[in-house]
Write a protein that holds these residues in place. Structure first.
Motif, PDB file in Angstrom:
ATOM      1  N   ARG A   1       0.574  -0.954   0.266  1.00 18.37           N
ATOM      2  CA  ARG A   1      -0.312  -0.245   0.273  1.00 18.37           C
ATOM      3  C   ARG A   1       1.215   1.421  -0.178  1.00 18.37           C
ATOM      4  NH1 ARG A   1      -2.488   0.960   5.084  1.00 18.37           N
ATOM      5  NH2 ARG A   1      -3.770   2.063   3.380  1.00 18.37           N
ATOM      6  N   GLY A   2       1.820   0.744   1.189  1.00 21.76           N
ATOM      7  CA  GLY A   2       2.529   2.502   1.030  1.00 21.76           C
ATOM      8  C   GLY A   2       3.473   3.390  -0.621  1.00 21.76           C
ATOM      9  N   GLU A   3       3.532   1.787  -1.692  1.00 23.70           N
ATOM     10  CA  GLU A   3       3.344   2.177  -2.711  1.00 23.70           C
ATOM     11  C   GLU A   3       3.059   2.474  -3.692  1.00 23.70           C
ATOM     12  OE1 GLU A   3       6.856   2.304  -4.265  1.00 23.70           O
ATOM     13  OE2 GLU A   3       8.328   1.788  -1.743  1.00 23.70           O
ATOM     14  N   GLY A   4       1.245   2.443  -2.935  1.00 28.52           N
ATOM     15  CA  GLY A   4       0.533   3.147  -3.710  1.00 28.52           C
ATOM     16  C   GLY A   4      -0.252   2.305  -5.166  1.00 28.52           C
ATOM     17  N   LEU A   5       0.375   0.526  -4.298  1.00 28.25           N
ATOM     18  CA  LEU A   5      -0.556  -0.574  -5.175  1.00 28.25           C
ATOM     19  C   LEU A   5      -1.562  -0.690  -5.129  1.00 28.25           C
ATOM     20  CD1 LEU A   5       3.162  -2.453  -5.717  1.00 28.25           C
ATOM     21  CD2 LEU A   5       2.465  -0.362  -7.573  1.00 28.25           C
ATOM     22  N   ARG A   6      -2.070  -1.511  -6.321  1.00 35.86           N
ATOM     23  CA  ARG A   6      -4.084  -1.658  -5.766  1.00 35.86           C
ATOM     24  C   ARG A   6      -3.998  -2.592  -4.987  1.00 35.86           C
ATOM     25  NH1 ARG A   6      -8.953   0.358  -8.894  1.00 35.86           N
ATOM     26  NH2 ARG A   6     -10.865  -0.424  -7.772  1.00 35.86           N
ATOM     27  N   LEU A   7      -4.703  -3.264  -4.137  1.00 33.68           N
ATOM     28  CA  LEU A   7      -4.948  -4.409  -3.422  1.00 33.68           C
ATOM     29  C   LEU A   7      -6.880  -5.072  -4.042  1.00 33.68           C
ATOM     30  CD1 LEU A   7      -3.871  -4.404   0.467  1.00 33.68           C
ATOM     31  CD2 LEU A   7      -2.718  -5.122  -1.792  1.00 33.68           C
ATOM     32  N   SER A   8      -5.778  -5.653  -5.375  1.00 27.66           N
ATOM     33  CA  SER A   8      -7.436  -5.865  -5.833  1.00 27.66           C
ATOM     34  C   SER A   8      -8.680  -7.078  -5.086  1.00 27.66           C
ATOM     35  CB  SER A   8      -6.950  -6.748  -7.150  1.00 27.66           C
ATOM     36  OG  SER A   8      -7.726  -6.983  -8.481  1.00 27.66           O
ATOM     37  N   LYS A   9      -8.077  -7.954  -4.910  1.00 28.65           N
ATOM     38  CA  LYS A   9      -8.410  -8.695  -3.768  1.00 28.65           C
ATOM     39  C   LYS A   9      -7.695  -9.668  -2.942  1.00 28.65           C
ATOM     40  CE  LYS A   9      -9.630 -12.668  -7.045  1.00 28.65           C
ATOM     41  NZ  LYS A   9     -10.268 -13.515  -7.659  1.00 28.65           N
ATOM     42  N   ILE A  10      -7.875  -9.655  -1.914  1.00 31.44           N
ATOM     43  CA  ILE A  10      -6.902 -10.554  -0.682  1.00 31.44           C
ATOM     44  C   ILE A  10      -8.179 -12.310  -0.737  1.00 31.44           C
ATOM     45  CG2 ILE A  10      -6.386 -10.962   1.831  1.00 31.44           C
ATOM     46  CD1 ILE A  10      -6.181  -7.377   2.030  1.00 31.44           C
ATOM     47  N   HIS A  11      -6.891 -13.342  -1.274  1.00 31.20           N
ATOM     48  CA  HIS A  11      -7.757 -14.623  -0.222  1.00 31.20           C
ATOM     49  C   HIS A  11      -7.204 -15.269   0.455  1.00 31.20           C
ATOM     50  CE1 HIS A  11      -7.031 -16.237  -5.312  1.00 31.20           C
ATOM     51  NE2 HIS A  11      -8.224 -15.958  -4.845  1.00 31.20           N
ATOM     52  N   LEU A  12      -8.200 -15.370   1.713  1.00 28.67           N
ATOM     53  CA  LEU A  12      -8.146 -16.141   2.871  1.00 28.67           C
ATOM     54  C   LEU A  12      -7.787 -17.100   2.928  1.00 28.67           C
ATOM     55  CD1 LEU A  12     -10.863 -13.932   4.774  1.00 28.67           C
ATOM     56  CD2 LEU A  12      -8.167 -13.461   4.943  1.00 28.67           C
ATOM     57  N   SER A  13      -6.490 -18.250   3.246  1.00 30.34           N
ATOM     58  CA  SER A  13      -6.122 -18.826   2.889  1.00 30.34           C
ATOM     59  C   SER A  13      -5.388 -19.593   3.912  1.00 30.34           C
ATOM     60  CB  SER A  13      -5.720 -19.225   1.290  1.00 30.34           C
ATOM     61  OG  SER A  13      -4.637 -18.163   1.441  1.00 30.34           O
ATOM     62  N   ALA A  14      -4.957 -20.713   4.148  1.00 32.21           N
ATOM     63  CA  ALA A  14      -3.996 -21.238   4.802  1.00 32.21           C
ATOM     64  C   ALA A  14      -2.665 -21.993   4.759  1.00 32.21           C
ATOM     65  CB  ALA A  14      -4.182 -21.924   6.268  1.00 32.21           C
ATOM     66  N   ALA A  15      -1.627 -22.130   4.752  1.00 28.53           N
ATOM     67  CA  ALA A  15      -0.778 -23.155   3.927  1.00 28.53           C
ATOM     68  C   ALA A  15      -0.028 -24.150   5.329  1.00 28.53           C
ATOM     69  CB  ALA A  15       0.682 -22.793   4.006  1.00 28.53           C
ATOM     70  N   LEU A  16       0.277 -25.359   5.147  1.00 28.46           N
ATOM     71  CA  LEU A  16       0.552 -26.348   6.518  1.00 28.46           C
ATOM     72  C   LEU A  16       1.964 -25.744   6.821  1.00 28.46           C
ATOM     73  CD1 LEU A  16      -0.631 -29.446   4.558  1.00 28.46           C
ATOM     74  CD2 LEU A  16      -1.348 -28.488   6.645  1.00 28.46           C
ATOM     75  N   ALA A  17       2.197 -26.046   8.239  1.00 34.97           N
ATOM     76  CA  ALA A  17       3.814 -25.294   8.630  1.00 34.97           C
ATOM     77  C   ALA A  17       4.378 -27.444   9.159  1.00 34.97           C
ATOM     78  CB  ALA A  17       4.506 -24.281   9.194  1.00 34.97           C
ATOM     79  N   LEU A  18       5.899 -26.878   9.228  1.00 34.84           N
ATOM     80  CA  LEU A  18       6.216 -28.426  10.305  1.00 34.84           C
ATOM     81  C   LEU A  18       7.778 -27.741  10.373  1.00 34.84           C
ATOM     82  CD1 LEU A  18       7.512 -31.422   8.130  1.00 34.84           C
ATOM     83  CD2 LEU A  18       5.720 -29.630   6.948  1.00 34.84           C
ATOM     84  N   ASP A  19       7.870 -28.832  11.797  1.00 37.82           N
ATOM     85  CA  ASP A  19       9.489 -28.853  12.296  1.00 37.82           C
ATOM     86  C   ASP A  19       9.668 -30.332  11.271  1.00 37.82           C
ATOM     87  OD1 ASP A  19      12.165 -29.687  13.096  1.00 37.82           O
ATOM     88  OD2 ASP A  19      10.982 -28.793  15.137  1.00 37.82           O
ATOM     89  N   PRO A  20      10.754 -30.338   9.899  1.00 40.61           N
ATOM     90  CA  PRO A  20      11.315 -31.435   9.355  1.00 40.61           C
ATOM     91  C   PRO A  20      12.204 -31.596  10.109  1.00 40.61           C
ATOM     92  CG  PRO A  20      12.310 -29.595   8.829  1.00 40.61           C
ATOM     93  CD  PRO A  20      11.048 -28.912   9.365  1.00 40.61           C
ATOM     94  N   ARG A  21      12.616 -31.655  11.188  1.00 45.75           N
ATOM     95  CA  ARG A  21      13.012 -32.001  12.362  1.00 45.75           C
ATOM     96  C   ARG A  21      12.853 -33.655  13.091  1.00 45.75           C
ATOM     97  NH1 ARG A  21      16.131 -26.810  14.993  1.00 45.75           N
ATOM     98  NH2 ARG A  21      13.313 -26.463  15.422  1.00 45.75           N
TER      99      ARG A  21
END
Length: 382
Positions: A234-254
């Motif tokens: 937003r600070g660069e004046g770019l338009r946020l056309s749409k926001i996708h509400l979504s989630a990914a997976l996270a883990l500790d691979p150790r």
């Protein structure tokens, strides 16, 4: 549906449909059932995904007037289209890298996107803006000529200015950064737009018509903070056309159990990029989950302290431990919208992976989508 931050929909790419009759059938069954669960008696927004084939068909014969009549009869409306996947996008198809084809160096991508805007200009209600989301130019592995991408986006911006004037609707494109895309994180997005603006004779037209489709899953994969990233754009004046509400997976691979659990998400349809963060803060990127799993056979791969994996999972349901979700990124975006009322007018739940989720995470599709709506609205209320 309207909610405090604008229009909230779910993306119908969760329903496999590649021609217009099957797309309409999905709307007439699944979408209306979801409406009755989450928004009975209220105007209902549909986040419509149209393949190139479906879009071309919708512009023939009486399909488009008939669809407009159906929307009016069902108290539904369309203000946003998903124009990222051009072709087959369903469980069982080999999508993978093909979701980036044709890219924005190919005239076929430009013509498809113009057709989508022709459609949305007819569908979007008076006083509501219309958006189309698309890929981030290309895929890094393709080595795309960025000057061709710029030229086609500049042509589209001019087309959208003219179409907006004729239709009386504010129309805009959202480029969607994605891991391994031509640009994928905040810094790369800002630099891409710098170059696009340098190439354009009309900076204001670009900023009016070409913006960003901010996918919370994708930016969480980059280990970015929603507030920092959105404010930087937003600070660069770019338009946020749409926001996708979504989630990914996270883990500790150790943790061996975590690696075993994530292996159940390795499926042959969609691309599941892996971003591995090392103790020194360095982020290593793998194009697909098998590549990430193979890295664990090396000393460098075993050094990673966290993985984030591009597999959209339902917003309302945390995966079984030791896997985790990045849904906090979506929550943070909603919280920022509480402070910035004009942050974005189009919000969309996007969990297209229903057909390839492990069996223990699957529910009837309408129940899953309705539960995600309730999560979003509950988070917003909180």
């Amino acid at each position: 549906m309207r909610f405090p931050h604008g229009h909230l929909a779910y993306c119908t790419n969760i329903h496999p449909a590649e021609d217009w009759p099957s797309t309409f059938q999905a709307l007439d069954t699944h979408a209306l059932r979801v409406r009755d669960l989450v928004s009975p008696g209220q105007p209902y927004a549909i986040g419509l995904r149209l393949s190139a084939k479906a879009a071309a068909e919708l512009l023939t014969g009486d399909y488009l007037p008939g669809f407009k009549d159906w929307l009016a009869a069902e108290n539904a409306y369309v203000c946003s289209l998903n124009g990222f996947p051009y072709g087959d996008f369903r469980a069982g198809a080999f999508v993978k890298r093909n979701v980036f084809r044709p890219d924005w160096t190919d005239p076929a991508r430009l013509e498809y996107t113009k057709e989508l805007f022709t459609i949305i200009s007819e569908l979007v209600p008076e006083g509501v803006d219309g958006s189309v989301s698309t890929l981030p130019g290309s895929f890094k592995e393709f080595g795309a000529d960025e000057t061709l991408i710029h030229a086609q986006l500049i042509e589209l911006a001019g087309f959208l200015d003219a179409l907006s004037d004729v239709s009386g609707r504010d129309l805009h494109l959202g480029l969607e950064p994605e891991p391994r895309g031509h640009f994928e994180n905040t810094e790369e997005t800002l630099r891409f737009f710098d170059r696009l603006l340098d190439a354009s004779p009309d900076h204001e037209q670009i900023k009016r018509r070409i913006g960003i489709n901010y996918d919370c899953c994708h930016f969480a994969l980059q280990y970015e903070d929603a507030r920092t990233s959105l404010n930087a754009l937003r600070g660069e004046g770019l338009r946020l056309s749409k926001i996708h509400l979504s989630a990914a997976l996270a883990l500790d691979p150790r943790i061996p159990e975590a690696v075993e659990a994530i292996s159940a998400f390795d499926e042959p349809t969609f691309l599941h990029q892996v971003l591995a963060r090392h103790p020194d803060g360095r982020i290593e990127r793998f194009t697909d989950l098998p590549d990430g799993l193979a890295s664990l056979d090396t000393a460098e791969g075993r050094d990673a302290e966290q993985w984030r994996v591009h597999f959209h999972i339902p917003l309302d349901a945390e995966p079984a431990g030791p896997l985790k979700s990045t849904r906090q990124h979506s929550r943070d975006a909603l919280m920022l919208a509480e402070e910035v009322p004009d942050l974005c007018s189009h919000w969309e739940i996007e969990t297209y992976t229903w057909g390839v989720l492990p069996a223990d995470m699957q529910r009837p599709v309408e129940e899953q989508i309705a539960a995600e709506y309730r999560w979003v609205l509950g988070t917003n209320a909180a």
